[in-house]
Write a protein that holds these residues in place. Structure first.
Motif, short mmCIF file in Angstrom:
data_model
loop_
_atom_site.label_atom_id
_atom_site.label_comp_id
_atom_site.label_asym_id
_atom_site.label_seq_id
_atom_site.Cartn_x
_atom_site.Cartn_y
_atom_site.Cartn_z
N CYS A 86 -4.84 -6.66 -8.41
CA CYS A 86 -3.85 -7.19 -7.47
C CYS A 86 -3.37 -8.54 -7.98
O CYS A 86 -4.17 -9.38 -8.36
CB CYS A 86 -4.48 -7.40 -6.09
SG CYS A 86 -5.15 -5.89 -5.39
N ASP A 136 0.81 -1.22 0.00
CA ASP A 136 0.00 0.00 0.00
C ASP A 136 0.84 1.27 0.00
O ASP A 136 0.33 2.36 0.22
CB ASP A 136 -0.90 0.03 1.25
CG ASP A 136 -1.90 -1.10 1.23
OD1 ASP A 136 -2.66 -1.20 0.26
OD2 ASP A 136 -1.89 -1.90 2.19
N ARG A 190 1.74 1.80 -9.19
CA ARG A 190 0.52 2.60 -9.02
C ARG A 190 0.83 4.06 -9.34
O ARG A 190 1.96 4.53 -9.16
CB ARG A 190 0.03 2.49 -7.57
CG ARG A 190 -0.51 1.12 -7.21
CD ARG A 190 -1.09 1.12 -5.79
NE ARG A 190 -0.06 1.35 -4.78
CZ ARG A 190 0.63 0.37 -4.20
NH1 ARG A 190 0.41 -0.89 -4.52
NH2 ARG A 190 1.55 0.63 -3.29
N LYS A 234 -9.77 -3.09 -4.25
CA LYS A 234 -8.59 -2.60 -4.99
C LYS A 234 -8.38 -3.48 -6.22
O LYS A 234 -8.14 -4.68 -6.10
CB LYS A 234 -7.37 -2.65 -4.06
CG LYS A 234 -6.23 -1.79 -4.52
CD LYS A 234 -5.22 -1.64 -3.40
CE LYS A 234 -3.94 -2.36 -3.77
NZ LYS A 234 -3.02 -2.52 -2.69
#
Ligand SMILES: Cc1cc2nc3c(=O)[nH]c(=O)nc-3n(C[C@H](O)[C@H](O)[C@H](O)COP(=O)(O)OP(=O)(O)OC[C@H]3O[C@@H](n4cnc5c(N)ncnc54)[C@H](O)[C@@H]3O)c2cc1C
Ligand code: FES
Lengths: 439, 80
Positions: B64, A95, A417, B61
């Motif tokens: 993944c 994250d 990301r 999310k």
């Protein structure tokens, strides 16, 4: 953010397989500050992958213990995706994103399986040989499942043995290499056993015992996988005749290719798909060393000894590193035998049909690729290799099928990301974690 | 034996041993991980984080790589 105030690792190791662990241990035992990064949730790499069942080989446990005792900082579930400046690497976590600073770098990024496209290879439950093994080590139940193992390389036998231990039935192992090559391979293994610390490389022989009764065919390869939503059967060419076998899984991989994306990004010289190193495992880029499968596919023993040499050299202990050269020389002989034995036969270039998908990320069929003359042109016109795997699967396949050379990379070397990329773009200092030396 | 973990795959509970990856839970539940750009079902290929065929949504999310992520109790996994 004041980057100058951050302590840094004396040695940072990328890749937590046998090569990386050995490098980190030997460097840390010299008293320098060492970090090790790996994409997986725990260290061990491919062969010492831990999972739901625990139980590691003694050697793996030994290196893991030394790693802890020596105070190495282990950074798991983090992958390096860019290098904004010479001594800084960016790592994306689950994250978050981290900036890792170091004096010396050891690249131990390992290898992946080579996949070749054939009709039906995109069906669910057609997996890599090592791929299915990894899934089984991570908990996939095999009891009562029928698994055809196919492709090439010593990995097929290791995988078949592992699957059988977990209760799978193996109707056939298809090895594309010829009986002649395999016979020479076994003979050279026997020869090697007289040379010293080679016990484990005779795994082949021990495996034969564990594989007792499993049909094994040389000169054989998969022709097509069949099924509607998932795999139901596979047709193989077995010594020149085709044969269809019902199965739940097809475990299929064509030996290994080195992971050279990070070394390429850093500017290391590559030769024949492998990172070029000197006798102390130094690449052509100052303070960047490389060990294990990226320097050539050579098996776990070679990875460990190269890792040790790299770790010692990175910590400034060249004299100690030199003591390991003899051991590395012996391990390298095995690497060259591997290379000769499992070279792909030209018939495999006719495996894909025109409509067979080669680039699985963008669903590009073979017929469209054949309209182009280079990897670059195909990328531009078909989007081949432009998906999230960035050509890690279709690149080595087109290299074999079409003799293309896909060796170029751009950051990020893994899809990162947007927040991770933005965190280090020019502009106001972003919020992010800085992982640094010491615990 | 480690205690089992229960997670949700497309709304149905799946119980797996601790240390199991999400990809394994999805395959064991008989599901594909994703649908390709031309509409084919796809499951894990490499098992080691490089092929991206095992992508699923976890707790909302997207994308993944499920072969690199361990199951956690109550995790919500969606395949498309
Ligand atoms: C799927 C598979 C299964 C295998 N199974 C066996 C087996 O059963 N028996 C056997 O003898 N050999 C096996 N091998 C061969 C194996 O590669 C070697 O024996 C040994 O694991 C090599 O060690 P290594 O340290 O060089 O590389 P690896 O063990 O491959 O370790 C490299 C590590 O680097 C990590 N990494 C790479 N790039 C990055 C990055 N950018 N950021 C963060 N981390 C990164 C990877 O996640 C990996 O954990 C297998 C290979 C593969 C590909
Ligand atoms: S199966 Fe290849 S990335 Fe997960």
């Amino acid at each position: 953010m004041n980057k100058d105030l951050q302590p840094r690792f004396d040695v940072l190791v990328v890749g937590g397989g046998p090569a990386g662990m050995a490098a980190a241990v030997r460097a840390a035992e010299c008293g320098v500050r060492v970090g090790i990064v790996d994409d997986n949730a725990s260290l061990g790499g491919q062969i010492w992958r831990s999972g739901s069942e625990g139980g590691q080989p003694k050697e793996a446990v030994g290196w893991a213990e030394r790693l802890r005792t020596a105070g190495v900082t282990a950074l798991c579930s983090m992958r390096i995706f860019d290098q904004p400046e010479a001594t800084v690497l960016l790592a994306e976590g689950t994250d978050d994103v981290h900036e890792l600073r170091c004096e010396n770098l050891v690249l131990a990024t390992g290898a992946r399986e080579r996949f070749l496209p054939f009709p039906g290879w995109t069906l669910p439950n057609v997996m890599g040989a090592g791929g299915l093994q990894a899934m089984v080590k991570c908990g996939l139940p095999m009891r009562g499942k029928r698994v055809v193992v196919a492709g090439t390389g010593p990995l097929l036998l290791a995988v078949a043995a592992c699957l059988r231990q977990h209760g799978a039935e193996i109707p056939l192992i298809c090895e594309q290499a010829s009986w002649g090559n395999l016979a020479r391979f076994s003979l050279s293994l026997l020869g090697q056993s007289l040379l010293g610390p080679y016990g484990k490389l005779i795994q082949g022989l021990r495996l034969t015992a564990e594989l007792g009764g499993t049909p094994f065919a040389a000169n054989s390869w998969p022709l097509a996988a069949h099924g509607r939503q998932t795999l139901e059967s596979v047709t193989v060419s077995r010594g020149g005749k085709s044969e269809t076998i019902r199965c739940d899984y097809l475990a299929c991989g064509f030996h290994l290719v080195s992971n050279i994306e990070l070394p390429l990004l850093l500017g290391c010289q590559i030769q024949n798909g492998c990172v070029q190193v000197d006798d102390l495992q130094r690449t052509t880029v100052p303070k960047v060393l490389c060990a294990g499968e990226p320097t050539g596919i050579g098996g776990v023993e070679l990875s460990i000894v190269e890792g040790q040499i790299a770790g010692l050299a990175a910590a400034g202990r060249a004299t100690e590193a030199r003591k390991l050269f003899g051991e590395r020389e012996r391990a390298r002989r095995f690497a060259s035998i591997l290379d000769r034995t499992f070279r792909l036969r030209p018939e495999l270039t006719s495996l894909p049909a025109p409509e067979t998908i080669v680039c699985r990320c963008e669903d590009v069929p073979y017929s469209r690729l054949r309209q182009h003359t280079s990897w670059r042109a195909a990328k531009l016109h078909t989007r081949c290799g432009m998906g999230p795997c960035q050509g890690r699967v279709c690149g080595p396949a087109t290299q074999f099928l079409l003799k293309w050379n896909p060796a170029s990379v751009r950051p990020p070397i893994f899809p990162a990301r947007v927040e991770s990329l933005a965190a280090f773009a020019d502009g106001p200092a972003p919020e992010h974690n800085q992982v640094t030396g010491g615990i | 034996m480690l205690s089992p973990v229960t997670l949700m795959v497309n709304g149905s509970p799946v119980a797996v041993p601790a240390g199991t990856t999400v990809a394994v839970a999805v395959v064991a539940a008989g599901q594909a991980c994703r649908t390709s750009v031309s509409g084919e079902p796809r499951g894990p290929l490499c098992g080691m984080g490089t092929c991206f065929e095992c992508r699923v949504a976890i707790n909302g999310k997207p994308h993944c790589r499920s072969c690199q992520i361990l199951c956690e109790p109550g995790m919500e996994v969606r395949t498309d």
